[in-house]
Design a protein around this motif. Structure first.
Motif, PDB file in Angstrom:
ATOM      1  N   LEU A   8       2.204  -0.128  -4.638  1.00  0.00           N
ATOM      2  CA  LEU A   8       2.146  -1.023  -3.483  1.00  0.00           C
ATOM      3  C   LEU A   8       1.682  -2.412  -3.907  1.00  0.00           C
ATOM      4  CD1 LEU A   8       0.551   1.209  -0.676  1.00  0.00           C
ATOM      5  CD2 LEU A   8       2.945   0.547  -0.932  1.00  0.00           C
ATOM      6  N   ALA A   9       0.688  -2.440  -4.798  1.00  0.00           N
ATOM      7  CA  ALA A   9       0.165  -3.729  -5.260  1.00  0.00           C
ATOM      8  C   ALA A   9       1.259  -4.567  -5.908  1.00  0.00           C
ATOM      9  CB  ALA A   9      -0.990  -3.503  -6.239  1.00  0.00           C
ATOM     10  N   GLN A  10       2.161  -3.902  -6.617  1.00  0.00           N
ATOM     11  CA  GLN A  10       3.239  -4.641  -7.290  1.00  0.00           C
ATOM     12  C   GLN A  10       4.306  -5.123  -6.328  1.00  0.00           C
ATOM     13  OE1 GLN A  10       4.525  -1.872 -10.264  1.00  0.00           O
ATOM     14  NE2 GLN A  10       2.524  -1.958 -11.285  1.00  0.00           N
ATOM     15  N   ASN A  11       4.564  -4.335  -5.282  1.00  0.00           N
ATOM     16  CA  ASN A  11       5.687  -4.657  -4.405  1.00  0.00           C
ATOM     17  C   ASN A  11       5.302  -5.416  -3.142  1.00  0.00           C
ATOM     18  OD1 ASN A  11       8.292  -3.211  -5.453  1.00  0.00           O
ATOM     19  ND2 ASN A  11       6.536  -1.866  -5.890  1.00  0.00           N
ATOM     20  N   TYR A  12       4.022  -5.378  -2.760  1.00  0.00           N
ATOM     21  CA  TYR A  12       3.619  -6.025  -1.526  1.00  0.00           C
ATOM     22  C   TYR A  12       2.439  -6.958  -1.790  1.00  0.00           C
ATOM     23  CZ  TYR A  12       6.479  -2.478   0.722  1.00  0.00           C
ATOM     24  OH  TYR A  12       7.524  -1.690   1.114  1.00  0.00           O
ATOM     25  N   PRO A  13       2.203  -7.907  -0.901  1.00  0.00           N
ATOM     26  CA  PRO A  13       1.122  -8.890  -1.140  1.00  0.00           C
ATOM     27  C   PRO A  13      -0.228  -8.411  -0.621  1.00  0.00           C
ATOM     28  CG  PRO A  13       2.293  -9.508   0.845  1.00  0.00           C
ATOM     29  CD  PRO A  13       2.906  -8.217   0.378  1.00  0.00           C
ATOM     30  N   PHE A  14      -0.564  -7.153  -0.870  1.00  0.00           N
ATOM     31  CA  PHE A  14      -1.782  -6.606  -0.271  1.00  0.00           C
ATOM     32  C   PHE A  14      -3.021  -6.963  -1.086  1.00  0.00           C
ATOM     33  CE2 PHE A  14       1.070  -2.958   1.349  1.00  0.00           C
ATOM     34  CZ  PHE A  14       1.590  -3.786   2.321  1.00  0.00           C
ATOM     35  N   HIS A  15      -4.125  -7.163  -0.372  1.00  0.00           N
ATOM     36  CA  HIS A  15      -5.415  -7.444  -1.005  1.00  0.00           C
ATOM     37  C   HIS A  15      -5.895  -6.181  -1.731  1.00  0.00           C
ATOM     38  CE1 HIS A  15      -9.524  -8.826  -1.516  1.00  0.00           C
ATOM     39  NE2 HIS A  15      -9.171 -10.016  -1.060  1.00  0.00           N
ATOM     40  N   HIS A  16      -6.466  -6.349  -2.922  1.00  0.00           N
ATOM     41  CA  HIS A  16      -6.827  -5.148  -3.694  1.00  0.00           C
ATOM     42  C   HIS A  16      -7.949  -4.340  -3.032  1.00  0.00           C
ATOM     43  CE1 HIS A  16     -10.633  -6.460  -5.602  1.00  0.00           C
ATOM     44  NE2 HIS A  16     -10.149  -7.663  -5.395  1.00  0.00           N
ATOM     45  N   LEU A  17      -8.800  -5.026  -2.225  1.00  0.00           N
ATOM     46  CA  LEU A  17      -9.850  -4.284  -1.509  1.00  0.00           C
ATOM     47  C   LEU A  17      -9.241  -3.312  -0.493  1.00  0.00           C
ATOM     48  CD1 LEU A  17     -12.754  -6.770  -0.690  1.00  0.00           C
ATOM     49  CD2 LEU A  17     -12.841  -4.769  -2.167  1.00  0.00           C
ATOM     50  N   ASP A  18      -8.156  -3.717   0.160  1.00  0.00           N
ATOM     51  CA  ASP A  18      -7.485  -2.853   1.123  1.00  0.00           C
ATOM     52  C   ASP A  18      -6.924  -1.628   0.427  1.00  0.00           C
ATOM     53  OD1 ASP A  18      -8.094  -4.729   2.985  1.00  0.00           O
ATOM     54  OD2 ASP A  18      -6.098  -5.608   3.100  1.00  0.00           O
ATOM     55  N   LEU A  19      -6.331  -1.853  -0.740  1.00  0.00           N
ATOM     56  CA  LEU A  19      -5.746  -0.719  -1.469  1.00  0.00           C
ATOM     57  C   LEU A  19      -6.851   0.227  -1.935  1.00  0.00           C
ATOM     58  CD1 LEU A  19      -3.054  -2.751  -3.386  1.00  0.00           C
ATOM     59  CD2 LEU A  19      -2.642  -1.045  -1.617  1.00  0.00           C
ATOM     60  N   ASP A  20      -7.993  -0.335  -2.323  1.00  0.00           N
ATOM     61  CA  ASP A  20      -9.141   0.526  -2.662  1.00  0.00           C
ATOM     62  C   ASP A  20      -9.566   1.352  -1.451  1.00  0.00           C
ATOM     63  OD1 ASP A  20      -9.083  -0.704  -5.089  1.00  0.00           O
ATOM     64  OD2 ASP A  20     -11.012  -1.730  -4.907  1.00  0.00           O
ATOM     65  N   ASP A  21      -9.562   0.702  -0.275  1.00  0.00           N
ATOM     66  CA  ASP A  21      -9.995   1.389   0.949  1.00  0.00           C
ATOM     67  C   ASP A  21      -9.119   2.596   1.272  1.00  0.00           C
ATOM     68  OD1 ASP A  21     -12.038  -0.366   1.262  1.00  0.00           O
ATOM     69  OD2 ASP A  21     -11.124  -1.542   2.849  1.00  0.00           O
ATOM     70  N   CYS A  22      -7.819   2.516   0.888  1.00  0.00           N
ATOM     71  CA  CYS A  22      -6.911   3.625   1.172  1.00  0.00           C
ATOM     72  C   CYS A  22      -7.354   4.885   0.438  1.00  0.00           C
ATOM     73  CB  CYS A  22      -5.485   3.286   0.730  1.00  0.00           C
ATOM     74  SG  CYS A  22      -4.799   1.939   1.669  1.00  0.00           S
ATOM     75  N   LEU A  23      -7.989   4.711  -0.711  1.00  0.00           N
ATOM     76  CA  LEU A  23      -8.385   5.864  -1.526  1.00  0.00           C
ATOM     77  C   LEU A  23      -9.843   6.239  -1.283  1.00  0.00           C
ATOM     78  CD1 LEU A  23      -6.685   4.823  -4.877  1.00  0.00           C
ATOM     79  CD2 LEU A  23      -5.793   6.300  -3.074  1.00  0.00           C
ATOM     80  N   SER A  24     -10.621   5.282  -0.810  1.00  0.00           N
ATOM     81  CA  SER A  24     -12.061   5.506  -0.633  1.00  0.00           C
ATOM     82  C   SER A  24     -12.330   6.551   0.443  1.00  0.00           C
ATOM     83  CB  SER A  24     -12.737   4.183  -0.239  1.00  0.00           C
ATOM     84  OG  SER A  24     -13.919   4.424   0.449  1.00  0.00           O
ATOM     85  N   ARG A  25     -13.450   7.241   0.316  1.00  0.00           N
ATOM     86  CA  ARG A  25     -13.801   8.270   1.289  1.00  0.00           C
ATOM     87  C   ARG A  25     -14.842   7.768   2.286  1.00  0.00           C
ATOM     88  NH1 ARG A  25     -15.107  13.790  -0.309  1.00  0.00           N
ATOM     89  NH2 ARG A  25     -13.683  14.190   1.396  1.00  0.00           N
ATOM     90  N   ILE A  26     -15.328   6.577   2.087  1.00  0.00           N
ATOM     91  CA  ILE A  26     -16.436   6.132   2.939  1.00  0.00           C
ATOM     92  C   ILE A  26     -16.024   4.967   3.835  1.00  0.00           C
ATOM     93  CG2 ILE A  26     -18.298   6.931   1.479  1.00  0.00           C
ATOM     94  CD1 ILE A  26     -18.391   3.903   0.502  1.00  0.00           C
ATOM     95  N   GLN A  27     -14.836   5.117   4.418  1.00  0.00           N
ATOM     96  CA  GLN A  27     -14.365   4.050   5.276  1.00  0.00           C
ATOM     97  C   GLN A  27     -14.799   4.226   6.708  1.00  0.00           C
ATOM     98  OE1 GLN A  27     -13.077   1.098   4.931  1.00  0.00           O
ATOM     99  NE2 GLN A  27     -13.785   1.588   2.902  1.00  0.00           N
ATOM    100  N   ARG A  28     -14.668   3.136   7.458  1.00  0.00           N
ATOM    101  CA  ARG A  28     -14.835   3.106   8.904  1.00  0.00           C
ATOM    102  C   ARG A  28     -13.535   2.600   9.485  1.00  0.00           C
ATOM    103  NH1 ARG A  28     -18.204  -0.010  12.596  1.00  0.00           N
ATOM    104  NH2 ARG A  28     -19.109   1.727  13.695  1.00  0.00           N
ATOM    105  N   PRO A  29     -13.153   3.047  10.678  1.00  0.00           N
ATOM    106  CA  PRO A  29     -11.965   2.459  11.298  1.00  0.00           C
ATOM    107  C   PRO A  29     -12.118   0.947  11.413  1.00  0.00           C
ATOM    108  CG  PRO A  29     -12.660   4.390  12.513  1.00  0.00           C
ATOM    109  CD  PRO A  29     -13.711   4.134  11.481  1.00  0.00           C
ATOM    110  N   LYS A  30     -11.055   0.205  11.118  1.00  0.00           N
ATOM    111  CA  LYS A  30     -11.143  -1.255  11.187  1.00  0.00           C
ATOM    112  C   LYS A  30      -9.758  -1.878  11.197  1.00  0.00           C
ATOM    113  CE  LYS A  30     -11.317  -2.059   6.217  1.00  0.00           C
ATOM    114  NZ  LYS A  30     -11.953  -2.788   5.137  1.00  0.00           N
ATOM    115  N   ILE A  31      -9.704  -3.136  11.549  1.00  0.00           N
ATOM    116  CA  ILE A  31      -8.473  -3.918  11.437  1.00  0.00           C
ATOM    117  C   ILE A  31      -8.784  -5.126  10.578  1.00  0.00           C
ATOM    118  CG2 ILE A  31      -6.589  -5.026  12.667  1.00  0.00           C
ATOM    119  CD1 ILE A  31      -7.453  -3.810  15.198  1.00  0.00           C
ATOM    120  N   ASP A  32      -8.020  -5.320   9.517  1.00  0.00           N
ATOM    121  CA  ASP A  32      -8.115  -6.559   8.737  1.00  0.00           C
ATOM    122  C   ASP A  32      -6.827  -7.329   8.940  1.00  0.00           C
ATOM    123  OD1 ASP A  32     -10.603  -6.020   7.875  1.00  0.00           O
ATOM    124  OD2 ASP A  32     -10.079  -5.507   5.824  1.00  0.00           O
TER     125      ASP A  32
END
Lengths: 318, 318, 318, 318, 318
Positions: free
Chosen positions: C38-62
């Motif tokens: 996804l990082a290669q094909n889309y302009p996503f922030h790397h923190l967002d991509l980390d959040d997809c894998l992280s287990r300690i997230q909270r619902p949010k909108i960025d």
């Protein structure tokens, strides 16, 4: 707005200090005579003067613009009265104008009394406290009184720890009384601190008028201390409620243990009594006259006791 | 605002790192000597320097515009002290300016100590952390410390589960103590995290000044982590309160069972004793000398026991 | 931002659907390989991509404005895991741009998996869901997942009713366990729904960008459903707390009844034993050898039993 | 937007009234057929029509500006269902436009049914209710339904009083059930009234469009009534929680009394049994053959009983 | 808006006073006849007149601008009714216009009745109260009624102290009743004061219209008193809840003590009975005929009693 003369002051239960153009008038134990004197010499609203004597005040700030141009504060600080074993609010009423600051209180708040004495005796501290305008003097007074609350808070913290120890030790009755007294103390303190937070939080912009320098950092610091005290009280409140629950749980467990002990003892001894009663009956009984009858009876007893113990062990009672 | 010399730093219990024009000064265990040194070399307000040494602080941000142009942060992070078995807040004071960042703490927070060591030894990480301005360095430090709270939270979660098991098993006394300790721990942690949330939530716009890039996403992420920790604590608080209620309900039920057992045993055995006592009296009794008298007595016993058992069965006691 | 080729997708645990210019990429069980892609094909922030894998997230909108121009959502929905008997949050991460929508999740949420299958197989539903822009697709996905919470809520309602029955019936032990489990379940669900409400409530204005039509009514409807779920949980929480109190009151009453029974039995039988013991003594006693002595003893017994019964009746014990 | 013909209405489970240019359409027990009919004749959003049939609604107002120019209300009012002994919300959906008002409900709310009948039969009340625009009609309907809640509230007040009596009388078991049922009832009612308050509070400015006169006083009055109901429920909630605590305290005291009674009886009678048993032993005993031995034994008994009574009196047990 | 004639007033259960251009009309026990009279003579809204008679009002202010130009107040003050032993709200409805002030009440509020009498009899106080416009008169009336709440508050404070004493003394049953009654009283008072605070807090700007002088200080003082009353009630509520917990903890401890006493007595006496029963059996027993058998038996007894006492001492039971 003349500086009051020394002679009249003494008659009036009123003392004053002057440095430069700033006068600090301190009235310990105000009565109607003192408030009348203030009414004649200062442009104070009569409701404010009534409030100084009233017992049902709340902390507050009343602001009067030009031409009166003064600020009236009612502040409450906790005082622990040893006779009644309770914390009660002690009122300080403050009038602050361009070149005067008037404090009215009952003399219960030691830091305030001490500060005034200090300024009376020592010229250097008089310069330090009074040399920078009435706003700065107010800050120094209130800051001292706020810091005076911290030892009270720490004492409650110590009491909580000793009550906690007594909850987990066996002396139960004491713990309940301790929890109850502490709880009431915390409730009283919270009632005193809560409205004070609002007053002290809104003090800075209103006092700005009477200060020669920017004092927002100083007042911000004082607000932080007040918030810290509030946080501490909040935490203590939750801890004491938790301790109450813990005490009740432990008491329930203890009753449980005692009843369990009673049941075990009754369950073991009552069957023995029954068996003994059988052989105590005045009727023909089997093995009655045999020499082994006692051994036979003892064997039955051991069987019953063993069965009971096995039963209780299986139910995790012993 | 000169970079402090190495020799003096060692005397002063103070270490510093420099990369480009950014200097990180780390003071472990600050005393009055260190704050005096800071007062001489930096334009810090003396109240802030007092706060670094004070024990009664609250997390806060103080902002000083030009010409002073620095930010003073007081941050609290939880540290679990093994001796006292309690979680206490450990303070980190941070001064952040255009080209310096000063951290003052007691050395209890391992992630901060480790991060500084890392930068001392490894040039690459020094570049990574210090190469993008003081704001970015602050973010990295605070982010590390926030993430450090998560294992503490998880440990509480584990403890709750083990206490929950012990509530439903039979070892009651232990459970009360466990619940009480956990509850107090959660209360303490909440008191630490609550004011920190406000500080960290308002950090980003104030730090913007000192960062070379847009860091709103980074700080937003940190706020999310803080909120997650708060949510977790909130949930744990409710769970532990629920567990306390559950324990009490179970303890009441257990007492009920024990008393029921006692009542059943007494109800069955006492009548037997009575019947046996009757035939133990030294007075003329019916059937006394008959050979069937024992059988007669046993029959009465069985009738009583049967009646009692039927009665208890009907009342759902057994 | 090219549409990913089918072959690579399969390697990557990633599937995609296209209708018109809109592509829906669905990633079940994302790993670092997928986020790198996804990082290669889309302009996503790397923190967002980390959040997809992280287990300690909270619902949010960025929200990311032009030129990145995408929205990153973290959504949590409750999943009941049968092994652990608890409700846990399952995360769905969503990237939404002008012409793509990317969902990352673990495949635990059946409605989402089913919806994707439906679109894969059936062209009509593909048109229905994907034909009106990425915002509309998002609405359809989230709406399905929100509605999926209602059966969970209803199940809790049913469980509460069955626990309520068991509280008022005699099987006590079960009820405590049931109340405890339900309470924990409700706490967990509330923790999941609470932050979701805020996210879903603020979704509409941010998604407006990506929708071809006015969707405020649709999103308003979804917010209503979310509020309804929250209301239900709130009500259930109060009911379960009330049930806990009711259980405790009933348990106290039951213990009271049992002890009362024990007291009545002991009060009636112990005096009998005493009277019998008297006549069992090996000393000279009055009426000892009379033929009416048994009748005399029985008369005393009846008097004692009658007195006791009268006493208990007067105290409303029987 | 033609006035529906009478013939079709009857087929459709739908009745209508007309006065001037205002039509009131009343649909009791709406099904999909009725909503389809509405969809064809009115410019209603299909989500609103779905909401009329849905069971999982929340009270709300949806506003549609020109050209649709209508208001959609979902209102909930409490209905006490005698079979299930619970208070449940009954939904009224209302569409209000310039010259029509459509009510959809299940016919459970008697005041609404009665009001419609009244307008059908009596021309005068038709004029009164329909003669001043759709907004005024809405006010009259909602006002009636709000006032309908007051008897429910009063009934709860009466029930609380009777439960309070039973708490202080001796019939304990009943009181727990009564408290539990009342508590649940109050929880349910609060859940119904809470969202209704918000809806009714925001009704006036939105309805202004459809009224010929200034109705702010009328709607303000209705909001006052709603707030009064909420206040009452709040008070009842606190009272019932207090009653629960009172019941538990009394039950604990009663158990205490019963156990005290048991202890007193056991303490007095067990020593007697012991003394009697001693003289029942088949071994040589002092005074055994004396004629005063019984008097000697009785004297020992009296001493023991007296000592016990003195002990209990000193501990305030009797 | 003519001044009502004296003759008609008496027929109408209505009295009036005039000073300058200000008339105070006082209606004790208003009925429909009085409100009709008001409707004819004053421009009052009919809903307001209905509210004067209604029993389900809430405190509120309704403002009517020109040309009506009046203010309608509904105020509630607590009255303690001795028959029902509860505090109930007593309503005062006030209409205030430029040159009139109309009060409608049931005559239960003594300070209001007394104030009117005072003005009737004494011309000086008539001048004092009525001489400064209708706004000032309103202030004087409401201020009196607010101050009237303070003795009620103090009485509750006294009752709490006496209940606290009875909690820590041994008379338990009384304490529960006292706590329950006080709790209910406090709940009722809070329900009366809470909405009154909002009304009185928003009174000043609305009354400004009808006063000749700046009255913000006066109304501010009144708001302070109201807040003080609320603070007091809040504190009492927390104290009474704490007292309830304390009572329960003490009751649990007392039950524990009683059961402990029972267990100790049973544990000591039951073994004695068993030993005595053994030697009461009609079978051959060792030492049976020895002269030292009694001493032997007594020795066994003492050993058992000593063992039991040692066991209980070690468990801190005695």
């Amino acid at each position: 707005m003349a500086v009051p003369e020394v002679s009249r002051e003494e008659q009036l239960n009123l003392e004053s200090l002057t440095w430069g153009d700033l006068t600090w008038v301190n009235i310990e134990g105000p009565t109607e005579r003192e408030t009348e004197y203030l009414a004649q010499n200062y442009p104070f609203h009569h409701l404010d003067l009534d409030d100084c004597l009233s017992r049902i005040q709340r902390p507050k700030i009343d602001e009067y613009g030009a031409p009166k141009n003064y600020l009236f504060l009612v502040l409450h600080f906790p005082v622990f009265s040893k006779e009644a074993w309770v914390t009660t609010p002690s009122q300080v009423s403050v009038f602050i104008g361009e070149n005067y600051l008037i404090t009215l209180h009952k003399g219960e708040l030691k830091p305030l009394v001490k500060l005034f004495r200090e300024c009376q005796i020592d010229e250097e501290s008089r310069q330090e406290y009074l040399g920078q305008g009435s706003g700065y003097l107010l800050y120094r007074i209130v800051d001292r009184l706020v810091d005076y609350c911290l030892p009270i808070l720490n004492k409650i913290g110590d009491n909580i720890e000793s009550v906690e120890d007594s909850v987990f030790s066996s002396g139960i009755h004491n713990a309940v009384r301790g929890i109850s007294i502490l709880r009431r103390d915390i409730i009283s303190l919270r009632r005193i601190i809560w409205p004070m937070r609002a007053v002290i939080g809104s003090l800075e912009p209103k006092v700005r008028h009477f200060t020669k320098m920017d004092m927002s950092v100083y007042f911000g610091d004082m607000v932080d201390h007040m918030d810290k005290i509030w946080d501490g009280l909040d935490e203590y409140k939750e801890i004491i409620e938790g301790l109450n629950d813990t005490h009740d749980s432990l008491a329930t467990n203890r009753t449980n243990e005692v009843v369990r002990m009673l049941t075990i003892i009754a369950s073991i001894l009552l069957p023995l009594t029954v068996v003994a009663s059988i052989y105590g009956m005045n009727i023909p009984l089997p093995f009655q006259n045999s020499n082994y009858s006692l051994i036979f009876v003892l064997f039955i007893w051991l069987a019953i006791v063993g069965g009971m113990l096995y039963f209780f062990r299986r139910h995790h009672w012993i």
